[in-house]
Design a protein around this motif. Structure first.
Motif: not given
Length: 422
Positions: A249-273
């Motif tokens: 199999a092959a898979l391509q994904v592009l996600a804009r503005g992915v955000s993970l947060s918990r309390g005072r910790y967090g990250v935002t980014a664009d992800v291409a796989a």
């Protein structure tokens, strides 16, 4: 016949000989159907069926055959059309308890040829269901379905697809796709082992979702991170053998503005796989990862009081193998981080680095532990304001950094088995 019923206006011409529980032969017999309804028990399969069928049941002792082996003595050639209740037909097959075919019907038309229980060349049957609806894991998948069964030479092909697919949960759209198409091919054309050696091809094009947060009900219950994103787009291709439970199999994904947060910790980014799986064996629970990459760009992270900006993080795996059954894995991979900037509260720039690379030419995880090595390279780190470290690091009491600048570099090799570092 058993639980299969045909009811309606028909004209039958032919011959038959039947000795109950002993002997059966029929035909050739011609059946001219007009407005016939077909059902499986009380479940309607088709309505308004019209056409002509020429059928023969070749002489046989009914005591010697059970189940689908009966069809080895059946030959037929018919041209039929009508209206198919596709959802009911799929429901009668009882493919999975997790899949429910709630709606779908449309025209069916074509020629069906059988020779001594084998679907023969000349067979070509098409059907459509403009408003199909399938329930899977609490999701409703809707869209116009089309399917076709055909035989050329000694190869049988069953193809189907859905265009403008919508995925709903509780009536709210979660995702969509321009098209989903699947094809099964097999040289097993006899009814008793129909598609027993089937190979498959699956293509998903133009898949999209507005927000990863809509899928949080599929995340592990233990996850405490809040996940959101902008637009997500992707597609994929898979092919392999159903009988061997093996494929690639092959898979391509592009996600804009992915955000993970918990309390005072967090990250935002664009992800291409771009994920390549050259060999997947479900029977062995083994996954091989080929030349694949994941690029995380425009990263902004908040780690308590520190802020980190990274232009790009690139994960490249040249090879990997995961054996889920044994709990072991091996890989060769590299992580490259470009243009790193670390800041402290008040807009203080603490440090910058042009790159950081972590490379694992060999890496293995087994139930007894880890093995392999990890090389870490930081060619240059510029410390712009040492006083900023006091705001982002837990320094000892009565110790303070007031001013200063600096520069550093690092090369290290870590033995993952022993933990030794040089």
């Amino acid at each position: 016949v058993h639980t299969l019923r045909g009811q309606g206006d028909s004209h039958v011409h032919g011959r038959w000989l039947f000795r109950p529980q002993r002997w059966l032969e029929m035909g050739p017999a011609t059946i001219d159907a007009s407005a016939v309804e077909l059902s499986y028990g009380g479940l309607p399969l088709a309505a308004g069926v019209e056409g002509t069928l020429v059928a023969t049941i070749h002489p046989f002792d009914v005591r010697q055959y059970e189940g689908l082996a009966f069809f080895n003595h059946v030959s037929a050639d018919g041209q039929l059309h009508g209206r198919s209740m596709t959802a009911n037909t799929l429901r009668s097959l009882k493919l999975s308890n997790d899949v429910a075919f709630s709606h779908g019907e449309g025209p069916i038309d074509g020629r069906f040829v059988m020779d001594h229980g084998s679907i023969a060349p000349g067979t070509l049957v098409r059907t459509e269901a403009p408003d199909s609806d399938v329930e899977v894991a609490g999701l409703s998948i809707v869209g116009p379905l089309r399917a076709q069964l055909g035989v050329e030479g000694d190869l049988a092909t069953l193809g189907g697809g859905v265009s403008e697919v919508r995925v709903l949960r509780l009536g709210v759209e979660q995702a969509r796709a321009a098209s989903v198409a699947a094809t099964l091919t097999s040289r097993h054309r006899d009814i008793e082992h129909f598609f027993g050696d089937a190979s498959f091809v699956l293509d998903v094009d133009g898949a999209a979702s507005n927000d990863l947060g809509q899928w949080k009900h599929f995340f592990p219950a233990a996850s405490t991170f809040e996940v959101r994103s902008g637009a997500v787009a992707g597609g994929g291709h898979a092919e392999g053998s159903i009988s061997d439970l093996r494929g690639r199999a092959a898979l391509q994904v592009l996600a804009r503005g992915v955000s993970l947060s918990r309390g005072r910790y967090g990250v935002t980014a664009d992800v291409a796989a771009d994920i390549q799986l050259p060999d997947v064996s479900l029977r062995e629970k083994r996954f091989e990862l080929g030349a694949s990459s994941v690029v995380v760009a425009n990263t902004v992270a908040t780690l308590d009081r520190a802020s980190v900006h990274v232009r790009a993080v690139t994960l490249q795996a040249t090879s990997a193998e995961i054996r889920a059954g044994s709990g072991s894995a091996s890989a060769a991979a590299t992580i490259a981080i470009d243009d790193i900037a670390v800041g402290a509260p008040g807009g203080v720039s603490v440090a910058v680095a042009p790159s950081l690379t972590m490379s694992a030419p060999r890496f293995a995880v087994v139930p007894s532990g880890m093995g392999g090595s990890l090389a870490i390279d930081l060619p240059r780190l510029d410390l712009l304001a040492l006083r900023g470290l006091r705001d982002i690091l837990p320094l000892p009491q009565s110790f303070d950094l007031q001013e200063g600048r600096g520069r550093a570099r690092l090369h290290a090799v870590v033995d993952l088995g022993t933990g030794a570092v040089r």
